[in-house]
Design a protein around this motif. Structure first.
Motif, PDB file in Angstrom:
ATOM      1  N   GLU A  42      70.887 -20.306  20.984  1.00 54.00           N
ATOM      2  CA  GLU A  42      69.662 -20.548  20.422  1.00 54.00           C
ATOM      3  C   GLU A  42      69.443 -21.900  19.409  1.00 54.00           C
ATOM      4  O   GLU A  42      68.422 -22.652  19.652  1.00 54.00           O
ATOM      5  CB  GLU A  42      68.849 -19.326  19.607  1.00 54.00           C
ATOM      6  N   HIS A  46      67.427 -25.243  20.586  1.00 54.51           N
ATOM      7  CA  HIS A  46      66.358 -25.729  19.591  1.00 54.51           C
ATOM      8  C   HIS A  46      66.729 -27.190  19.280  1.00 54.51           C
ATOM      9  O   HIS A  46      65.478 -27.954  18.964  1.00 54.51           O
ATOM     10  CB  HIS A  46      66.574 -24.806  18.371  1.00 54.51           C
ATOM     11  N   SER A  84      64.799 -28.088  10.880  1.00 53.97           N
ATOM     12  CA  SER A  84      64.176 -27.315  11.974  1.00 53.97           C
ATOM     13  C   SER A  84      63.976 -25.979  11.327  1.00 53.97           C
ATOM     14  O   SER A  84      62.820 -25.373  11.473  1.00 53.97           O
ATOM     15  CB  SER A  84      65.290 -27.092  13.093  1.00 53.97           C
ATOM     16  N   ILE A  88      60.006 -23.887  10.613  1.00 52.93           N
ATOM     17  CA  ILE A  88      59.716 -22.813  11.547  1.00 52.93           C
ATOM     18  C   ILE A  88      58.812 -21.781  10.279  1.00 52.93           C
ATOM     19  O   ILE A  88      59.314 -21.722   9.312  1.00 52.93           O
ATOM     20  CB  ILE A  88      60.812 -21.834  11.859  1.00 52.93           C
ATOM     21  N   ASN A  94      59.454 -15.209  14.218  1.00 54.06           N
ATOM     22  CA  ASN A  94      60.413 -16.205  14.110  1.00 54.06           C
ATOM     23  C   ASN A  94      61.494 -15.967  13.025  1.00 54.06           C
ATOM     24  O   ASN A  94      62.408 -16.826  13.003  1.00 54.06           O
ATOM     25  CB  ASN A  94      59.529 -17.493  13.395  1.00 54.06           C
ATOM     26  N   VAL A  97      65.056 -16.547  14.682  1.00 49.66           N
ATOM     27  CA  VAL A  97      65.531 -17.959  15.072  1.00 49.66           C
ATOM     28  C   VAL A  97      65.681 -18.809  13.828  1.00 49.66           C
ATOM     29  O   VAL A  97      66.833 -19.777  13.674  1.00 49.66           O
ATOM     30  CB  VAL A  97      64.319 -18.610  15.937  1.00 49.66           C
ATOM     31  N   LYS A  98      64.849 -18.442  12.817  1.00 52.22           N
ATOM     32  CA  LYS A  98      65.232 -19.132  11.644  1.00 52.22           C
ATOM     33  C   LYS A  98      66.312 -18.650  10.873  1.00 52.22           C
ATOM     34  O   LYS A  98      67.079 -19.622  10.347  1.00 52.22           O
ATOM     35  CB  LYS A  98      63.873 -18.999  10.729  1.00 52.22           C
ATOM     36  N   LEU A 101      69.406 -20.558  12.701  1.00 52.18           N
ATOM     37  CA  LEU A 101      69.200 -22.185  12.302  1.00 52.18           C
ATOM     38  C   LEU A 101      69.832 -22.220  10.866  1.00 52.18           C
ATOM     39  O   LEU A 101      70.915 -22.869  10.698  1.00 52.18           O
ATOM     40  CB  LEU A 101      68.098 -22.749  12.459  1.00 52.18           C
TER      41      LEU A 101
END
Length: 107
Positions: A42, A46, A84, A88, A94, A97-98, A101
């Motif tokens: 992921e 991204h 990135s 977010i 989200n 994903v956050k 990252l």
């Protein structure tokens, strides 16, 4: 007539990340093993554009063995990850994903 003329985007090859996303389940699982837990797919997707730009075919990379170059590239990657993640929105959709990252920034 317009539908018969391919667009420029139609003639461009898929990026590596786009081709990876089209793999069947078994092939995709093999790719995931390569990336491991510290750099999840992921995260790779991204930042796909930035990553692939750094290693474009035909780019002269004699500095690939230069420790300063590699250090700076790693630092840039961490900065991109952080930027990135911060871009977010803070919401439930989200969250994962956050988190991935942010986790990749400290891994």
């Amino acid at each position: 007539l317009d539908t018969c003329i391919p667009t420029i985007m139609d003639s461009l090859p898929d990026s590596l990340s786009e081709r990876t996303q089209k793999l069947n389940r078994e092939q995709y699982a093999e790719v995931e093993k390569i990336y491991g837990d510290s750099f999840p797919m992921e995260v790779r997707f991204h930042l796909a554009h930035w990553i692939e730009k750094q290693f474009q075919p035909g780019r002269n990379l004699p500095e690939i063995q230069d420790h300063n170059f590699l250090f700076n590239l790693s630092r840039e990657l961490l900065i991109k990850l952080d930027e990135s993640a911060n871009a977010i929105p803070e919401d439930a959709a989200n969250f994962l994903v956050k988190k991935k990252l942010k986790d990749a920034c400290v891994a």
